[in-house]
Design a protein around this motif. Structure first.
Motif, PDB file in Angstrom:
ATOM      1  N   ARG A  15       0.845  -1.216   0.000  1.00 56.36           N
ATOM      2  CA  ARG A  15       0.000   0.000   0.000  1.00 56.36           C
ATOM      3  C   ARG A  15       0.867   1.248   0.000  1.00 56.36           C
ATOM      4  NH1 ARG A  15      -4.436   0.347  -1.966  1.00 56.36           N
ATOM      5  NH2 ARG A  15      -4.782   2.414  -1.148  1.00 56.36           N
ATOM      6  N   LYS A  16       0.400   2.263  -0.752  1.00 54.90           N
ATOM      7  CA  LYS A  16       1.081   3.555  -0.717  1.00 54.90           C
ATOM      8  C   LYS A  16       0.677   4.283   0.561  1.00 54.90           C
ATOM      9  CE  LYS A  16       0.844   3.688  -5.697  1.00 54.90           C
ATOM     10  NZ  LYS A  16      -0.273   3.422  -6.595  1.00 54.90           N
ATOM     11  N   SER A  17       1.623   5.009   1.147  1.00 56.26           N
ATOM     12  CA  SER A  17       1.238   5.732   2.352  1.00 56.26           C
ATOM     13  C   SER A  17       1.145   7.234   2.086  1.00 56.26           C
ATOM     14  CB  SER A  17       2.183   5.414   3.501  1.00 56.26           C
ATOM     15  OG  SER A  17       3.495   5.699   3.114  1.00 56.26           O
ATOM     16  N   VAL A  18       0.207   7.855   2.803  1.00 58.94           N
ATOM     17  CA  VAL A  18      -0.094   9.268   2.623  1.00 58.94           C
ATOM     18  C   VAL A  18       1.089  10.129   3.060  1.00 58.94           C
ATOM     19  CG1 VAL A  18      -1.590  11.156   3.410  1.00 58.94           C
ATOM     20  CG2 VAL A  18      -2.560   8.886   2.979  1.00 58.94           C
ATOM     21  N   VAL A  19       1.415  11.133   2.244  1.00 54.94           N
ATOM     22  CA  VAL A  19       2.420  12.119   2.608  1.00 54.94           C
ATOM     23  C   VAL A  19       1.688  13.446   2.795  1.00 54.94           C
ATOM     24  CG1 VAL A  19       4.511  13.320   1.822  1.00 54.94           C
ATOM     25  CG2 VAL A  19       4.167  10.908   1.250  1.00 54.94           C
ATOM     26  N   ARG A  20       2.035  14.171   3.868  1.00 49.69           N
ATOM     27  CA  ARG A  20       1.397  15.466   4.115  1.00 49.69           C
ATOM     28  C   ARG A  20       2.398  16.581   3.875  1.00 49.69           C
ATOM     29  NH1 ARG A  20      -0.642  11.835   7.550  1.00 49.69           N
ATOM     30  NH2 ARG A  20      -2.885  11.477   7.375  1.00 49.69           N
ATOM     31  N   ILE A  21       2.006  17.538   3.046  1.00 47.61           N
ATOM     32  CA  ILE A  21       2.905  18.614   2.613  1.00 47.61           C
ATOM     33  C   ILE A  21       2.489  19.914   3.290  1.00 47.61           C
ATOM     34  CG2 ILE A  21       3.679  19.945   0.610  1.00 47.61           C
ATOM     35  CD1 ILE A  21       2.895  17.331  -1.051  1.00 47.61           C
ATOM     36  N   THR A  22       3.452  20.594   3.899  1.00 52.09           N
ATOM     37  CA  THR A  22       3.122  21.819   4.623  1.00 52.09           C
ATOM     38  C   THR A  22       2.644  22.941   3.693  1.00 52.09           C
ATOM     39  OG1 THR A  22       3.925  23.491   6.189  1.00 52.09           O
ATOM     40  CG2 THR A  22       5.539  22.663   4.609  1.00 52.09           C
ATOM     41  N   THR A  23       1.681  23.715   4.204  1.00 51.88           N
ATOM     42  CA  THR A  23       1.163  24.873   3.471  1.00 51.88           C
ATOM     43  C   THR A  23       1.999  26.119   3.732  1.00 51.88           C
ATOM     44  OG1 THR A  23      -0.228  25.508   5.349  1.00 51.88           O
ATOM     45  CG2 THR A  23      -1.209  24.018   3.704  1.00 51.88           C
ATOM     46  N   GLY A  24       2.895  26.040   4.724  1.00 53.59           N
ATOM     47  CA  GLY A  24       3.664  27.206   5.148  1.00 53.59           C
ATOM     48  C   GLY A  24       3.072  27.857   6.385  1.00 53.59           C
ATOM     49  N   SER A  25       1.840  27.514   6.703  1.00 55.89           N
ATOM     50  CA  SER A  25       1.177  28.037   7.906  1.00 55.89           C
ATOM     51  C   SER A  25       0.896  26.888   8.860  1.00 55.89           C
ATOM     52  CB  SER A  25      -0.140  28.724   7.534  1.00 55.89           C
ATOM     53  OG  SER A  25      -1.034  28.730   8.634  1.00 55.89           O
ATOM     54  N   GLN A  26       1.373  27.051  10.083  1.00 59.54           N
ATOM     55  CA  GLN A  26       1.141  26.038  11.118  1.00 59.54           C
ATOM     56  C   GLN A  26      -0.354  25.854  11.388  1.00 59.54           C
ATOM     57  OE1 GLN A  26       4.246  25.328  13.279  1.00 59.54           O
ATOM     58  NE2 GLN A  26       3.166  23.496  13.971  1.00 59.54           N
ATOM     59  N   ALA A  27      -1.067  26.995  11.452  1.00 60.21           N
ATOM     60  CA  ALA A  27      -2.508  26.955  11.746  1.00 60.21           C
ATOM     61  C   ALA A  27      -3.262  26.208  10.644  1.00 60.21           C
ATOM     62  CB  ALA A  27      -3.050  28.375  11.893  1.00 60.21           C
ATOM     63  N   LEU A  28      -2.900  26.496   9.409  1.00 60.95           N
ATOM     64  CA  LEU A  28      -3.565  25.840   8.273  1.00 60.95           C
ATOM     65  C   LEU A  28      -3.204  24.354   8.228  1.00 60.95           C
ATOM     66  CD1 LEU A  28      -5.438  26.297   5.901  1.00 60.95           C
ATOM     67  CD2 LEU A  28      -3.512  27.217   4.590  1.00 60.95           C
ATOM     68  N   ASP A  29      -1.940  24.047   8.500  1.00 60.87           N
ATOM     69  CA  ASP A  29      -1.519  22.642   8.547  1.00 60.87           C
ATOM     70  C   ASP A  29      -2.313  21.870   9.606  1.00 60.87           C
ATOM     71  OD1 ASP A  29       0.328  23.087   6.572  1.00 60.87           O
ATOM     72  OD2 ASP A  29       2.095  22.949   7.863  1.00 60.87           O
ATOM     73  N   GLU A  30      -2.461  22.494  10.773  1.00 63.23           N
ATOM     74  CA  GLU A  30      -3.204  21.817  11.852  1.00 63.23           C
ATOM     75  C   GLU A  30      -4.657  21.585  11.457  1.00 63.23           C
ATOM     76  OE1 GLU A  30      -2.493  23.980  15.512  1.00 63.23           O
ATOM     77  OE2 GLU A  30      -0.362  23.424  15.409  1.00 63.23           O
ATOM     78  N   LEU A  31      -5.246  22.582  10.810  1.00 63.91           N
ATOM     79  CA  LEU A  31      -6.633  22.447  10.340  1.00 63.91           C
ATOM     80  C   LEU A  31      -6.766  21.247   9.395  1.00 63.91           C
ATOM     81  CD1 LEU A  31      -9.470  24.029  10.276  1.00 63.91           C
ATOM     82  CD2 LEU A  31      -8.689  24.887   8.074  1.00 63.91           C
ATOM     83  N   LEU A  32      -5.716  21.048   8.583  1.00 63.56           N
ATOM     84  CA  LEU A  32      -5.742  19.995   7.563  1.00 63.56           C
ATOM     85  C   LEU A  32      -5.236  18.651   8.085  1.00 63.56           C
ATOM     86  CD1 LEU A  32      -4.343  22.079   4.565  1.00 63.56           C
ATOM     87  CD2 LEU A  32      -6.717  21.442   4.998  1.00 63.56           C
ATOM     88  N   GLY A  33      -4.911  18.589   9.371  1.00 62.43           N
ATOM     89  CA  GLY A  33      -4.399  17.342   9.921  1.00 62.43           C
ATOM     90  C   GLY A  33      -2.960  17.087   9.515  1.00 62.43           C
ATOM     91  N   GLY A  34      -2.213  18.159   9.236  1.00 62.10           N
ATOM     92  CA  GLY A  34      -0.782  18.009   8.947  1.00 62.10           C
ATOM     93  C   GLY A  34      -0.333  18.672   7.648  1.00 62.10           C
ATOM     94  N   GLY A  35      -1.252  18.919   6.744  1.00 63.57           N
ATOM     95  CA  GLY A  35      -0.897  19.544   5.468  1.00 63.57           C
ATOM     96  C   GLY A  35      -1.758  19.001   4.344  1.00 63.57           C
ATOM     97  N   ILE A  36      -1.363  19.348   3.117  1.00 62.96           N
ATOM     98  CA  ILE A  36      -2.084  18.860   1.931  1.00 62.96           C
ATOM     99  C   ILE A  36      -1.682  17.402   1.690  1.00 62.96           C
ATOM    100  CG2 ILE A  36      -2.324  19.165  -0.576  1.00 62.96           C
ATOM    101  CD1 ILE A  36      -3.445  21.572   0.581  1.00 62.96           C
ATOM    102  N   GLU A  37      -2.648  16.525   1.548  1.00 62.67           N
ATOM    103  CA  GLU A  37      -2.356  15.090   1.471  1.00 62.67           C
ATOM    104  C   GLU A  37      -2.183  14.556   0.056  1.00 62.67           C
ATOM    105  OE1 GLU A  37      -5.294  12.827   3.545  1.00 62.67           O
ATOM    106  OE2 GLU A  37      -4.608  13.518   5.513  1.00 62.67           O
ATOM    107  N   THR A  38      -1.254  13.617  -0.075  1.00 64.59           N
ATOM    108  CA  THR A  38      -1.164  12.842  -1.315  1.00 64.59           C
ATOM    109  C   THR A  38      -2.298  11.816  -1.326  1.00 64.59           C
ATOM    110  OG1 THR A  38       0.287  11.144  -0.380  1.00 64.59           O
ATOM    111  CG2 THR A  38       1.357  13.065  -1.389  1.00 64.59           C
ATOM    112  N   LEU A  39      -2.521  11.214  -2.449  1.00 63.97           N
ATOM    113  CA  LEU A  39      -3.597  10.227  -2.640  1.00 63.97           C
ATOM    114  C   LEU A  39      -4.978  10.867  -2.484  1.00 63.97           C
ATOM    115  CD1 LEU A  39      -2.038   7.313  -0.508  1.00 63.97           C
ATOM    116  CD2 LEU A  39      -2.221   7.367  -3.011  1.00 63.97           C
ATOM    117  N   ALA A  40      -5.037  12.187  -2.617  1.00 64.05           N
ATOM    118  CA  ALA A  40      -6.303  12.900  -2.413  1.00 64.05           C
ATOM    119  C   ALA A  40      -6.348  14.162  -3.273  1.00 64.05           C
ATOM    120  CB  ALA A  40      -6.452  13.272  -0.942  1.00 64.05           C
TER     121      ALA A  40
END
Ligand code: GTP
Ligand code: MG
Length: 240
Positions: A1-26
């Motif tokens: 299985r491929k595992s999800v990678v979370r990429i930072t938006t540059g904002s801690q607050a936005l990353d937290e809202l997104l559960g860590g950042g913008i997700e791969t496989l989505a």
């Protein structure tokens, strides 16, 4: 299985809202009023995706499909510097294409998929997903055909996200409804109807705050609470 990678938006607050950042496989969609920061986030992700994973990046290349002509390579320079990266090297790892019709947009996606099978990409940007459909299908009578073609393109994006473990970040416009004979845009209503709603994994609504402040609200996402984050547009890209 491929595992999800979370990429930072540059904002801690936005990353937290997104559960860590913008997700791969989505597919992550951002919609909202003009100048709300959708394209600026795209520029920041162009850089942060290239960071190593221990710096909350994706350690991969970026593909950028621009339908509105708003990509600015010179914006990438200060963003790269902010993250301590070499701007020239960062720009070399962004594969950029301008699309002029929805068919062109579709063909570019096919070409990119071929490239992704050869090189390690982690992000695909489509800014915006809908603009050319709105130009190429105008009349009411063309709406059904437009939605059918849009669905085909979105299923291609889903396939790319899953096959190559990339994050898809697409921007969307808001609808304009005739109110009293005049078309008034509704900043809370994303375009593309249920076809787009169905395809997007995470739907984000952006709006303007004071000055360079922006607010992101989770509009629809299976695993995220419907809360908000405040971020800033700075010379170095999206930040807190
Ligand atoms: P539309 O595509 O028109 O719907 O808007 P958008 O949501 O894509 O807006 P965009 O991301 O282009 O945001 C534009 C805003 O970003 C401007 O109003 C500025 O406030 C800010 N901005 C753009 N460039 C810069 C820059 O170089 N430095 C800083 N600090 N802010 C910038
Ligand atoms: Mg834009």
């Amino acid at each position: 299985r491929k595992s999800v990678v979370r990429i930072t938006t540059g904002s801690q607050a936005l990353d937290e809202l997104l559960g860590g950042g913008i997700e791969t496989l989505a597919i992550t969609e951002a919609f909202g009023e003009f100048r709300s920061g959708k394209t600026q986030l795209a520029h920041t992700l162009c850089v942060s995706t290239q960071l190593p994973t221990n710096m909350r990046g994706g350690n991969g290349k970026v593909a950028y499909i621009d339908t509105e002509g708003t990509f600015r390579p010179d914006r990438i320079v200060p963003i790269a510097e902010r993250f301590g990266m070499d701007p020239g090297a960062v720009l070399d790892n962004i594969i950029y294409a301008r699309a002029y019709t929805y068919e062109h947009q579709h063909n570019l996606l096919l070409g990119l998929a071929a490239k992704m099978s050869e090189e390690p990409f982690k992000l695909l940007i489509v800014d915006s997903i809908i603009a050319l459909f709105r130009v190429d299908f105008t009349g009411r009578g063309e709406l059904a055909e437009r939605q059918q073609k849009l669905a085909q393109m979105l299923s291609r994006l889903t396939k790319i996200a899953e096959e190559y473990n990339v994050a898809v970040y697409m921007t969307n416009q808001v609808v304009a409804d005739p109110g009293g004979g005049v078309f008034v845009s509704d900043p809370k209503k994303p375009a593309g109807g249920h076809v787009l709603a169905h395809a997007a994994t995470v739907r984000l609504m952006f709006r303007k705050g004071k000055g360079e402040q922006r607010i992101c609200k989770v509009f629809d996402a299976p695993n995220l609470p419907e809360s908000e984050a405040v971020f800033q547009i700075t010379p170095g890209g999206i930040a807190d």
